[in-house]
Scaffold this active site. Structure first.
Site, PDB file in Angstrom:
ATOM      1  CB  CYS A 153      -0.930   0.096   1.196  1.00 35.63           C
ATOM      2  SG  CYS A 153      -1.990  -1.322   1.406  1.00 35.63           S
ATOM      3  NE  ARG A 205       4.473   2.032  -0.652  1.00 35.08           N
ATOM      4  CZ  ARG A 205       5.558   1.587  -0.044  1.00 35.08           C
ATOM      5  NH1 ARG A 205       6.723   1.754  -0.607  1.00 35.08           N
ATOM      6  NH2 ARG A 205       5.490   0.987   1.119  1.00 35.08           N
ATOM      7  CD1 TRP A 263      -0.802  -5.728  -4.125  1.00 31.52           C
ATOM      8  CD2 TRP A 263      -0.287  -6.497  -2.094  1.00 31.52           C
ATOM      9  NE1 TRP A 263      -0.317  -6.992  -4.266  1.00 31.52           N
ATOM     10  CE2 TRP A 263       0.000  -7.497  -3.050  1.00 31.52           C
ATOM     11  CE3 TRP A 263      -0.047  -6.762  -0.751  1.00 31.52           C
ATOM     12  CZ2 TRP A 263       0.520  -8.737  -2.700  1.00 31.52           C
ATOM     13  CZ3 TRP A 263       0.470  -8.001  -0.401  1.00 31.52           C
ATOM     14  CH2 TRP A 263       0.750  -8.977  -1.364  1.00 31.52           C
ATOM     15  CG  ASN A 314       2.302   0.627   3.924  1.00 31.20           C
ATOM     16  OD1 ASN A 314       1.995  -0.530   3.664  1.00 31.20           O
ATOM     17  ND2 ASN A 314       3.532   1.085   3.781  1.00 31.20           N
ATOM     18  N   GLY A 315       0.580  -1.307   6.208  1.00 32.04           N
ATOM     19  CA  GLY A 315       1.146  -2.244   7.172  1.00 32.04           C
ATOM     20  C   GLY A 315       0.075  -3.190   7.668  1.00 32.04           C
ATOM     21  CD  GLU A 342      15.888 -10.989 -12.527  1.00 34.75           C
ATOM     22  OE1 GLU A 342      15.568 -11.671 -11.543  1.00 34.75           O
ATOM     23  OE2 GLU A 342      15.310  -9.933 -12.827  1.00 34.75           O
ATOM     24  CE  LYS A 361      12.193  -9.328 -13.747  1.00 36.15           C
ATOM     25  NZ  LYS A 361      12.798  -8.706 -12.595  1.00 36.15           N
ATOM     26  CD  GLU A 391       8.448 -10.000 -12.173  1.00 34.24           C
ATOM     27  OE1 GLU A 391       9.630  -9.699 -12.292  1.00 34.24           O
ATOM     28  OE2 GLU A 391       7.773  -9.705 -11.183  1.00 34.24           O
ATOM     29  CG  HIS A 437      20.780 -34.567 -12.964  1.00 34.37           C
ATOM     30  ND1 HIS A 437      21.361 -35.819 -12.945  1.00 34.37           N
ATOM     31  CD2 HIS A 437      21.786 -33.693 -13.211  1.00 34.37           C
ATOM     32  CE1 HIS A 437      22.666 -35.696 -13.153  1.00 34.37           C
ATOM     33  NE2 HIS A 437      22.945 -34.417 -13.326  1.00 34.37           N
ATOM     34  CE  LYS A 494      10.194  -1.544  -8.099  1.00 34.43           C
ATOM     35  NZ  LYS A 494      10.822  -2.475  -9.043  1.00 34.43           N
TER      36      LYS A 494
END
Ligand code: F6R
Length: 608
Positions: free
Chosen positions: A2, A27, A74, A100-101, A479, A483, A486, A502, A603
């Site tokens: 948030c 956020r 969020w 926020n939290g 990475e 990327k 996502e 394997h 983010k």
């Protein structure tokens, strides 16, 4: 998660609050709202959906007021609905709060309030705050005292801003969630992050946990919860507002990919001299790490991949080092001694999993260093020391330029550690510094000449995308796959090239596109693995240096994404990664994905 914003001062607050929210949308973006004071008391407007939807509603009926708060959410408690969107109010609309939290004891607080007759309209933890404030106001407390008494009752993590009917002021505090104060001649902003108000001011006060701020048009006061004044200095940030905008690019992600040459110049500025072979790292002069016996990195996601690259640099030089996924480390920390250095790698400096790992390490007596992009972030402040990657603000949810800047910063830090620990003052440093001095230019060449878009078009529609590499290419393929998945939502996995046979090889079919990364070391073995997948009919895209000269790679690959020859496997990995960023971007764009705001992600992940 948030983002919160608050604003007080001359002129109307609404447009500035909306600008702030748009700059904070990274956020969280499942609902948004504002509250402004216009005489009678806070007017609250909030909506499920993106900030553009809130803007549409406000365009129809614009409230006015010079004091206001805003929030972009969020979800953590309750689904993204109008009711659960912030600001939250008490029953009489006297108090409006953004948060926020997570308020960990909200169940208990809510039950008590319900027993005393309060009715709730949302599923959120936040709503207890305005109800508690209202009770204290009813008992005769001033708004500031009611705010302080309420905060005393909260446990968990929070950054809170509050507006009340009685005063044209904002009351705010933080504990475990970020909050910064922006100042500009008679105007004040409070926000989760600096880009929120960068359009209006670059003078910033980074607040500490426990700080309580009261701002009105006449000034600001920062105290501790007991009311004792605390001294916090004003700092001027050197980010400019365009840095936080899209500058004509369709997406922040593409802008940030293209900013990498500049970002890397900033990262390297004054730190690496290829002529003398000297590394100069602000608070880390030679000898800083002479007592270190081993290094543990803790990080999440993309930052974890950068941490793997850092660990490789150290182990190659004989320094025991390991990278840990922070959430696993926080659950079961690795044994350490007072001579263990724990390096937290975190772009935002606010990732809850990484902070939890860091706190475990601190409690066990380790020395800690944060490698982060955000000055004043929690990680930077909680660690013994901090090294900044200087990438500038990154808005796209998918980390791009911060990964490159992290890898480069870590390569310098790890060389410094290795020199101090092994006593070998030069080693292969000069070779690294020479390659790094060329890196911004080489990276520009990749950006100018990349055929990633054609590759994305050619292999669109595959069942899955595999990424393979060895040594310094291994973090890069992890990475690359992260990327790709996502932002495109396609199935993508990264594997150590030797590991494919394997198990995962069973999944390889002619519909599996395989990206193979070559960095100039162990290339022959990776080529054998390429042959194994080709024998199963899978198309192979090689990411390799100077592919024309490298006949064998070119012969076996169906397509080549070329990178300049750096003669340094670590630096080659940074360039290869940029090709993979571009492939991911174009693949996602072809599929029409919301690239800057991939579904279910945000983010800054401030919950464990
Ligand atoms: C992926 C991505 C995430 C972050 C992770 C850690 O593109 O950005 O995987 O890397 O959430 O974030 P920081 O670096 O802020 O700790």
């Amino acid at each position: 998660m948030c983002g919160i914003i608050a604003r007080v001062g001359s002129g109307d607050a609404v447009q500035e609050l909306l600008t702030g929210l748009e700059n904070l949308e990274y956020r969280g973006y499942d609902s948004a709202g504002i509250a402004v004071k216009n005489g009678d008391g806070p007017t609250v407007v909030k909506r499920q959906g993106q900030i553009s939807q809130l803007r549409d509603v406000l365009d129809e009926d614009l409230p006015a007021g010079a004091v206001g708060i805003g929030h972009t959410r969020w979800s953590t408690h309750g689904p993204p609905t109008d009711e659960n969107a912030h600001p939250h109010t008490d029953e009489h609309g006297r108090v409006a709060v953004v948060h926020n939290g997570i308020i960990e004891n909200y169940n208990e607080l809510r039950a008590g309030l319900q027993e005393r007759g309060h009715e709730f309209t949302s599923d959120t933890d936040t709503e207890v705050i305005p109800h508690l404030v209202e009770e204290y106001l009813d008992e005769g407390h001033s708004p500031e005292s009611a705010f302080r008494e309420t905060v005393r009752k909260l446990s968990g993590s929070y950054a809170i801003a509050m507006l009340v009917a009685e005063e044209d002021a904002i009351y705010a505090t933080r504990r475990g969630s970020p909050l910064v104060l922006g100042l500009k001649e008679g105007k004040y902003f409070l926000a989760s992050d600096v880009p929120a108000f960068l359009d209006f001011t670059d003078d910033v006060v980074y607040l500490d946990d426990g700080d309580v701020v009261v701002v009105d048009a006449d000034g600001h006061a920062i105290t501790d919860l007991a009311g004792n004044p605390v001294d916090r200095s004003v700092q001027t940030v050197d980010w400019n507002p365009e840095d936080a905008g899209k500058s004509g690019y369709e997406h922040y992600m593409l802008k940030e990919i293209n900013e990498q040459p500049t970002a890397l110049r900033q990262t390297l500025r004054g730190r690496a001299d290829p002529l003398t072979g000297e590394i100069t790292l602000e608070d880390f002069p030679p000898g800083t790490f002479a007592d270190v016996e081993s290094v543990q990195f803790v990080a999440c996601g993309t930052s974890y991949h950068a941490a793997l690259a850092g660990a490789n640099v150290l182990t190659e030089r004989g320094v025991p080092a390991q990278a840990f996924i922070a959430s696993e480390y926080a659950t079961a920390p690795a044994p350490l001694t007072g001579e263990t250095l724990v390096v937290a790698v975190t772009q935002s400096g606010e990732t809850a999993d990484t902070l939890a790992a860091l706190r475990r390490a601190t409690a066990a007596g380790a020395r800690t260093v944060a490698v982060t992009n955000v000055v004043g972030s929690t990680a930077a402040r909680e660690c013994d020391d901090a090294l900044f990657i200087r990438a500038g603000p990154e808005i796209g949810v998918a980390a791009t330029k911060t990964f490159s800047s992290q890898v480069v910063t870590l390569s310098l830090l790890c060389k410094r550690i290795a020199q101090d620990v092994t006593g070998d003052s030069n080693g292969d440093v000069r070779q690294l510094l020479e390659a790094l001095s060329e890196l911004p230019g080489d990276l520009q060449q990749v950006l100018d000449e990349s055929t990633a878009r054609e590759v994305a078009e050619e292999y669109a529609g595959s069942d899955a995308y595999f990424f393979i590499g060895r040594g310094s290419a291994y973090p890069v393929v992890l990475e690359g796959a992260l990327k790709f998945k996502e932002i495109s939502y396609e199935h993508a996995e990264g594997f150590a090239a030797g590991e494919l046979k394997h198990g995962p090889l069973a999944l390889v079919t002619p519909e599996t596109t395989v990206f193979a990364v070559f960095t100039g070391r162990n290339d022959e073995k990776t080529l054998s693995n390429v042959k194994e997948v080709q024998a199963r009919g899978a198309p192979v895209v090689a990411v390799a240096a100077d592919a024309d000269a490298n006949d064998e790679i070119a012969e076996f690959a169906d397509a080549v994404l070329s990178i300049p020859d750096t003669h340094h496997p670590g630096v080659a990995g940074v360039l290869a990664n940029v090709q993979l960023q571009l492939v991911a971007y174009h693949a996602a764009n072809l599929l029409g994905r919301p690239i800057d705001k991939p579904r279910n992600l945000a983010k800054s992940v401030t919950v464990e």
